[in-house]
Design a protein around this motif. Structure first.
Motif, PDB file in Angstrom:
ATOM      1  N   LEU A  33       0.780  -1.095   0.092  1.00  0.00           N
ATOM      2  CA  LEU A  33      -0.184  -0.033  -0.045  1.00  0.00           C
ATOM      3  C   LEU A  33       1.035   1.309   0.103  1.00  0.00           C
ATOM      4  O   LEU A  33       0.549   2.455  -0.683  1.00  0.00           O
ATOM      5  N   GLN A  34       2.130   1.270   0.832  1.00  0.00           N
ATOM      6  CA  GLN A  34       2.789   2.402   1.000  1.00  0.00           C
ATOM      7  C   GLN A  34       3.680   2.630  -0.412  1.00  0.00           C
ATOM      8  O   GLN A  34       3.820   3.747  -1.176  1.00  0.00           O
ATOM      9  N   SER A  35       3.901   1.593  -1.229  1.00  0.00           N
ATOM     10  CA  SER A  35       4.661   1.675  -2.625  1.00  0.00           C
ATOM     11  C   SER A  35       3.652   2.230  -3.465  1.00  0.00           C
ATOM     12  O   SER A  35       4.161   3.044  -4.331  1.00  0.00           O
ATOM     13  N   ASN A  36       2.106   1.947  -3.360  1.00  0.00           N
ATOM     14  CA  ASN A  36       1.340   2.641  -4.493  1.00  0.00           C
ATOM     15  C   ASN A  36       0.859   3.828  -4.017  1.00  0.00           C
ATOM     16  O   ASN A  36       0.035   4.472  -4.866  1.00  0.00           O
ATOM     17  N   ALA A  37       1.123   4.333  -2.776  1.00  0.00           N
ATOM     18  CA  ALA A  37       0.507   5.675  -2.399  1.00  0.00           C
ATOM     19  C   ALA A  37       1.611   6.392  -1.654  1.00  0.00           C
ATOM     20  O   ALA A  37       1.475   6.489  -0.308  1.00  0.00           O
ATOM     21  N   VAL A  38       2.589   6.693  -2.278  1.00  0.00           N
ATOM     22  CA  VAL A  38       3.599   7.402  -1.546  1.00  0.00           C
ATOM     23  C   VAL A  38       3.404   8.576  -0.758  1.00  0.00           C
ATOM     24  O   VAL A  38       4.031   8.923   0.168  1.00  0.00           O
ATOM     25  N   LEU A  39       2.196   9.520  -1.091  1.00  0.00           N
ATOM     26  CA  LEU A  39       2.448  10.543  -0.616  1.00  0.00           C
ATOM     27  C   LEU A  39       1.416  10.459   0.648  1.00  0.00           C
ATOM     28  O   LEU A  39       1.202  11.310   1.433  1.00  0.00           O
ATOM     29  N   ILE A  40       0.987   9.409   0.998  1.00  0.00           N
ATOM     30  CA  ILE A  40       0.127   9.170   2.238  1.00  0.00           C
ATOM     31  C   ILE A  40       0.848   8.410   3.222  1.00  0.00           C
ATOM     32  O   ILE A  40       1.587   7.567   2.857  1.00  0.00           O
ATOM     33  N   GLN A  41       0.807   9.014   4.648  1.00  0.00           N
ATOM     34  CA  GLN A  41       1.500   8.526   5.633  1.00  0.00           C
ATOM     35  C   GLN A  41       0.535   7.453   6.216  1.00  0.00           C
ATOM     36  O   GLN A  41      -0.484   7.646   6.739  1.00  0.00           O
ATOM     37  N   LEU A  42       0.974   6.026   5.850  1.00  0.00           N
ATOM     38  CA  LEU A  42       0.335   4.998   6.372  1.00  0.00           C
ATOM     39  C   LEU A  42       0.340   4.774   7.894  1.00  0.00           C
ATOM     40  O   LEU A  42       1.472   5.063   8.465  1.00  0.00           O
ATOM     41  N   PRO A  43      -0.553   4.379   8.446  1.00  0.00           N
ATOM     42  CA  PRO A  43      -0.574   3.894  10.128  1.00  0.00           C
ATOM     43  C   PRO A  43       0.385   2.894  10.248  1.00  0.00           C
ATOM     44  O   PRO A  43       0.752   2.203   9.342  1.00  0.00           O
ATOM     45  N   GLU A  44       0.823   2.835  11.410  1.00  0.00           N
ATOM     46  CA  GLU A  44       1.782   1.756  11.790  1.00  0.00           C
ATOM     47  C   GLU A  44       1.139   0.729  12.217  1.00  0.00           C
ATOM     48  O   GLU A  44      -0.115   0.701  12.852  1.00  0.00           O
ATOM     49  N   LEU A  45       1.944  -0.702  12.057  1.00  0.00           N
ATOM     50  CA  LEU A  45       1.569  -1.829  12.844  1.00  0.00           C
ATOM     51  C   LEU A  45       2.242  -2.064  13.887  1.00  0.00           C
ATOM     52  O   LEU A  45       3.125  -1.339  14.371  1.00  0.00           O
ATOM     53  N   PRO A  46       1.564  -2.821  14.761  1.00  0.00           N
ATOM     54  CA  PRO A  46       2.229  -3.190  16.067  1.00  0.00           C
ATOM     55  C   PRO A  46       3.613  -3.694  15.850  1.00  0.00           C
ATOM     56  O   PRO A  46       3.761  -4.532  14.877  1.00  0.00           O
ATOM     57  N   SER A  47       4.668  -3.130  16.599  1.00  0.00           N
ATOM     58  CA  SER A  47       5.953  -3.311  16.140  1.00  0.00           C
ATOM     59  C   SER A  47       6.138  -4.952  16.426  1.00  0.00           C
ATOM     60  O   SER A  47       5.685  -5.540  17.297  1.00  0.00           O
TER      61      SER A  47
END
Length: 201
Positions: A64-78
């Protein structure tokens, strides 16, 4: 259509029912049930249920991040070396983090347009098979994959009620018998309460 007939769209997502799965005689992992109920036109199925493990969430976020580079995606639990799958607090903390991640993802219209997200949420395809489907390297489309997975599982009562009412015939969840997508190791039952349990691959 008059405004009084318009319904507000909603997407309900639940991450629940963590289960320990044996990968082989030495390795185990936890997977989680992802339950979706929605009236959104963005979704092929209005109710669905799959099981996913943590590393598949990692894959989804990366794609998702690679296809929407301008969006700051929420983090997953570490990912932590101290995670103990036999500790209910650790497991539930991760489950809550995964649910929060999906809730935030599903509020973004751009991310909702990504076919990988829909395959992740509404089929049991592996990441490799999802990539192949999205890039047109399979005989079946994204919608075919979702319908085929649903046909392997029992219908949800909510969908049956909606079908009986005859709402949106063009929007109905008819089965596709010519999808070319047959049962595979990836098309396993998700073990949802509404579907019969079957073996885990």
């Amino acid at each position: 259509m008059t405004p009084k007939h318009e319904k507000q769209e909603f997407v309900t997502v639940l991450v629940r029912d963590p289960r320990i799965q044996k990968e082989d005689s030495w390795h185990s992992y936890i997977d989680y049930e992802i339950f979706i109920h929605t009236n959104s036109i963005c979704f092929t199925r209005k109710t669905s249920c799959v099981r996913r493990r943590y590393r598949e969430f990692l894959w989804l976020r990366q794609r998702l991040q690679s296809n929407a580079v301008l969006i700051q995606l929420p983090e997953l639990p570490s990912r932590t070396p101290f995670f103990n799958m036999n500790n209910p607090n650790h497991v539930d903390h991760r489950r809550q983090g995964l649910q929060e991640f999906l809730e935030k993802i599903l509020q973004d219209a751009l991310l909702l347009s990504d076919s990988r997200l829909h395959l992740f949420l509404q089929t049991q395809l592996s990441p490799e098979d999802m990539e192949a489907c999205v890039s047109g390297q399979t005989k079946y489309s994204v919608a075919d994959a979702i319908h085929s997975f649903a046909s392997l599982n029992r219908r949800f009562p909510i969908e049956d009620e909606e079908r009986k009412k005859g709402k949106n015939d063009a929007d109905s969840d008819s089965e596709s018998s010519s999808s070319g997508l047959g049962p595979s190791d990836d098309s396993i039952s998700c073990g949802c309460k509404a579907s019969p349990a079957s073996e885990e691959s």
